[in-house]
Scaffold this active site. Structure first.
Site, short mmCIF file in Angstrom:
data_model
loop_
_atom_site.label_atom_id
_atom_site.label_comp_id
_atom_site.label_asym_id
_atom_site.label_seq_id
_atom_site.Cartn_x
_atom_site.Cartn_y
_atom_site.Cartn_z
N ASP A 153 33.03 -20.95 15.86
CA ASP A 153 34.22 -21.25 16.66
C ASP A 153 35.46 -20.65 16.17
OD1 ASP A 153 34.19 -23.09 15.10
OD2 ASP A 153 34.73 -24.81 16.58
N LYS B 94 37.68 -35.20 8.69
CA LYS B 94 38.87 -35.85 9.67
C LYS B 94 39.22 -37.33 9.24
CE LYS B 94 37.20 -32.98 12.90
NZ LYS B 94 35.61 -32.58 13.09
N ASP C 294 40.78 -22.02 14.69
CA ASP C 294 39.86 -22.70 15.29
C ASP C 294 39.93 -22.70 16.86
OD1 ASP C 294 38.33 -25.04 16.73
OD2 ASP C 294 37.61 -25.66 14.97
N1 GDD Z 1 23.24 -25.23 15.87
C1 GDD Z 1 23.85 -26.48 15.52
N2 GDD Z 1 23.69 -27.89 15.75
N3 GDD Z 1 25.37 -26.23 15.51
C2 GDD Z 1 26.38 -27.34 15.39
C3 GDD Z 1 25.98 -28.56 15.60
C4 GDD Z 1 24.44 -28.85 15.86
O1 GDD Z 1 24.12 -29.83 16.07
N4 GDD Z 1 27.04 -29.23 15.56
C5 GDD Z 1 27.98 -28.23 15.46
N5 GDD Z 1 27.80 -27.01 15.42
C6 GDD Z 1 28.64 -26.03 15.22
C7 GDD Z 1 29.45 -25.79 16.21
O2 GDD Z 1 29.22 -24.88 17.45
C8 GDD Z 1 30.78 -24.98 15.59
O3 GDD Z 1 30.47 -23.55 15.68
C9 GDD Z 1 30.58 -25.55 14.00
O4 GDD Z 1 29.30 -25.97 14.04
C10 GDD Z 1 31.79 -26.63 13.75
O5 GDD Z 1 31.36 -27.68 14.82
P1 GDD Z 1 32.88 -28.15 15.74
O6 GDD Z 1 32.18 -29.33 16.60
O7 GDD Z 1 33.62 -27.10 16.13
O8 GDD Z 1 33.52 -28.96 14.25
P2 GDD Z 1 34.99 -29.36 14.00
O9 GDD Z 1 35.85 -28.02 14.52
O10 GDD Z 1 35.40 -30.36 14.57
O11 GDD Z 1 35.05 -29.23 12.32
C11 GDD Z 1 34.54 -28.24 11.72
O12 GDD Z 1 35.28 -27.25 11.66
C12 GDD Z 1 36.53 -27.36 11.02
C13 GDD Z 1 37.24 -26.12 10.96
O13 GDD Z 1 37.43 -25.84 12.34
C14 GDD Z 1 34.19 -28.91 10.31
O14 GDD Z 1 33.51 -28.16 9.56
C15 GDD Z 1 35.48 -29.16 9.66
O15 GDD Z 1 35.29 -29.74 8.45
C16 GDD Z 1 36.27 -27.95 9.55
O16 GDD Z 1 37.74 -28.31 8.79
MG MG Z 2 35.46 -26.23 15.72
#
Ligand code: GDD
Ligand code: MG
Length: 360
Positions: A111, A162, A223
């Protein structure tokens, strides 16, 4: 040959309540499903094999992207029965990798829109000899992200996902969601249960003395987790601020897909995209917005920083600012909707129903 894993599963993959039938990576940004931009950028960086790790509505990816040959890639799809978390998802696709134990494997959150120099991250990884290398970005408010402080040589000293308390906010460097893993490190992630790479794998690696290297890169980074961010990202792709070889056309103030029908005196600015078979009526003014396929914008509508879903209709003279109109929704004429409003898919708002300014 370079391989990558793209994480496109988890619980937050739907752009709720905008497009209940479409997982977020498939919502068009600048005219093509968002994922296309990530795939095309990886390809341009020399990646040739990508495994999509998904847990949700996986069947929408394969019919569109197929084996990836249209993009010059070899694509594979792995679907989790239950979401395995970011680390579990990475581990779950390990059997599909062809890399040797010491080879670098790229991993991308699905994303993120970024101008990251991917080869530079791989170079940094190879020269530093790290076990894992992370792209880091600087943001004003890091609370929604993983915080990644580093020492003077760029070596990661902690990973704080977080942060909850002010004391935990020790840096403005955040995990930007692009990693290089030494292949053998992927094999150490436990199988068969959910694992968070951010909350478990990275902290465990650090406490066992592994070398995690951060590369701060101040390039474009966003993001797309919220609809507002998605609209911003789409406009930045159109404007060329966010570089992608997959934008279908020249970058500029607007992108009108060839089958769209835009009245000659309609004004499209600030990265507005008008999707396939969409119609924009006379005198409409649309700025920084994404009008998805088959949507209809009636004459005189004024739309700013908004997302108009597939097949939605915006009535004459209606004013939308920072709005999300779901697929198939109908907003009647002479309404005024402001920032944060979301109209459910297929909902109907009668003419002259909502306004924020005075009645005069
Ligand atoms: N296959 C799969 N299975 N993908 C997953 C799963 C899962 O269970 N959970 C999350 N993802 C994928 C999401 O689709 C996304 O592309 C990515 O992993 C990160 O998940 P998000 O749910 O978007 O996390 P976030 O945005 O709150 O936090 C993450 O991204 C930040 C940067 O945007 C973390 O990696 C943070 O450390 C980071 O700063
Ligand atoms: Mg994200």
């Amino acid at each position: 040959m370079t391989e990558a894993i793209l994480l496109v599963g988890g619980k937050g993959t739907r752009l709720r309540p905008l497009t209940v039938n479409t997982p977020k990576p498939m919502v068009p940004a600048a005219g093509v499903p968002f994922l296309t931009h990530q795939l095309a950028r990886a390809k341009a960086a020399g990646v040739d094999h990508i495994v999509l790790a998904t847990s949700y509505l996986a069947e929408v990816f394969e019919p569109y992207f197929g084996d990836g040959s249209r993009l010059g890639l070899h694509l594979e799809y792995v679907t989790e029965v239950e979401p395995l978390g970011t680390g579990g998802a990475i581990r779950n696709v390990a059997a599909h990798l062809h890399s040797g134990p010491d080879d670098p494997v790229l991993i991308f959150n699905g994303d993120i829109l970024t101008g990251l120099d991917i080869p530079a991250l791989v170079d940094e990884h190879n020269t530093s000899g790290a076990d894992v290398s992370l792209h880091l970005s600087r943001v004003e408010d890091p609370r929604a992200y993983g915080l990644v402080p580093t020492d003077g040589t760029g070596r990661v000293t902690a990973f704080l996902e977080k942060p909850q308390t002010p004391e935990e906010i020790v840096t403005d460097q955040i995990n930007a969601g692009a990693y290089v893993f030494r292949r053998s490190v992927i094999d150490t992630i436990p199988t068969g249960r959910p694992v968070s790479v951010e909350r478990e794998t990275f902290p465990d690696l650090l406490s066992s003395g592994a070398h995690l290297q951060g590369m701060v890169d101040s390039t474009y980074w966003l993001d797309l987790g919220t609809p507002q961010a998605f609209v911003r990202g789409s406009a930045d792709l159109v404007l060329g601020r966010a570089p992608s070889p997959a934008v279908p056309g020249r970058c500029g103030d607007r992108l009108v897909l060839p089958t769209a029908d835009v009245a000659p005196d309609a004004k499209l600015t600030a990265g507005t995209v008008v999707g396939e078979n969409a119609r924009v009526g006379a005198g409409a003014r649309i700025s920084g917005s994404a009008v998805l396929a088959d949507a209809v914008i009636e004459p005189g509508a004024v739309i700013t920083d908004s997302l108009i879903g597939r097949g939605a209709r915006v009535g004459a003279r209606t004013v939308l600012t920072g709005a999300v109109i779901g697929d198939g929704a109908q907003v009647g004429a002479d309404n005024e909707l402001q920032t944060g409003v979301r109209i459910w898919c297929d909902a109907h708002l009668p003419p002259s129903s909502v306004r924020f300014s005075s009645d005069q």
